[in-house]
Design a protein around this motif. Structure first.
Motif, PDB file in Angstrom:
ATOM      1  N   UNK A  65       2.666  -5.949   0.916  1.00  0.00           N
ATOM      2  CA  UNK A  65       3.224  -4.653   1.311  1.00  0.00           C
ATOM      3  C   UNK A  65       2.367  -3.501   0.790  1.00  0.00           C
ATOM      4  N   UNK A  66       1.900  -3.628  -0.451  1.00  0.00           N
ATOM      5  CA  UNK A  66       1.061  -2.582  -1.038  1.00  0.00           C
ATOM      6  C   UNK A  66      -0.247  -2.467  -0.258  1.00  0.00           C
ATOM      7  N   UNK A  67      -0.843  -3.602   0.085  1.00  0.00           N
ATOM      8  CA  UNK A  67      -2.084  -3.604   0.868  1.00  0.00           C
ATOM      9  C   UNK A  67      -1.864  -2.915   2.209  1.00  0.00           C
ATOM     10  N   UNK A  68      -0.786  -3.265   2.883  1.00  0.00           N
ATOM     11  CA  UNK A  68      -0.490  -2.655   4.184  1.00  0.00           C
ATOM     12  C   UNK A  68      -0.246  -1.154   4.047  1.00  0.00           C
ATOM     13  N   UNK A  69       0.431  -0.763   2.971  1.00  0.00           N
ATOM     14  CA  UNK A  69       0.674   0.652   2.722  1.00  0.00           C
ATOM     15  C   UNK A  69      -0.660   1.393   2.548  1.00  0.00           C
ATOM     16  N   UNK A  70      -1.540   0.842   1.728  1.00  0.00           N
ATOM     17  CA  UNK A  70      -2.828   1.493   1.475  1.00  0.00           C
ATOM     18  C   UNK A  70      -3.652   1.582   2.759  1.00  0.00           C
ATOM     19  N   UNK A  71      -3.639   0.528   3.551  1.00  0.00           N
ATOM     20  CA  UNK A  71      -4.374   0.550   4.818  1.00  0.00           C
ATOM     21  C   UNK A  71      -3.801   1.568   5.806  1.00  0.00           C
ATOM     22  N   UNK A  72      -2.516   1.886   5.671  1.00  0.00           N
ATOM     23  CA  UNK A  72      -1.877   2.823   6.597  1.00  0.00           C
ATOM     24  C   UNK A  72      -2.120   4.281   6.236  1.00  0.00           C
ATOM     25  N   UNK A  73      -2.672   4.529   5.046  1.00  0.00           N
ATOM     26  CA  UNK A  73      -2.868   5.914   4.615  1.00  0.00           C
ATOM     27  C   UNK A  73      -3.920   6.617   5.460  1.00  0.00           C
TER      28      UNK A  73
END
Length: 113
Positions: free
Chosen positions: A57-65
């Protein structure tokens, strides 16, 4: 702090990081000894699963920034006091913070393996 305490602290920090762009607020997340006690293997497995799920989830969040989010400001409460900080810098600090605690976990595991 025990392995479980550190894992619980990392879980709490990741959950807050993932929602901080919505809340615009980052609280003090002080890890505490004996905040998470494990008595059964199942409880340990749940901690490991939660860490793994939040990693994704953290990885996906960072990629979505995007640039707008990265340059947005967040209210941060820290040991040094309250301040405004760019989300991009906060993400960097949180990843550095996690690396510190993962190093602690690595040291702990060397003693039990």
């Amino acid at each position: 702090m025990s392995f479980a305490d550190i894992a619980k602290h990392l879980i709490d920090c990741d959950k807050e990081l993932i929602r901080v762009h919505i809340t615009k607020y980052k609280s003090k997340q002080l890890g505490k000894s004996k905040s998470k006690l494990i008595k059964l293997r199942d409880e340990f497995d749940k901690l490991i699963t939660a860490l793994d799920i939040l990693k994704t989830k953290r990885r996906n969040f960072i990629l979505s920034l995007n640039n707008e989010l990265i340059t947005g400001q967040i209210q941060v409460d820290s040991i040094a006091g309250k301040k405004k900080e760019y989300l991009g810098l906060l993400v960097h600090r949180m990843l550095d913070h996690e690396a510190h605690h993962r190093g602690q976990i690595s040291v702990l595991l060397k003693f039990v393996l």
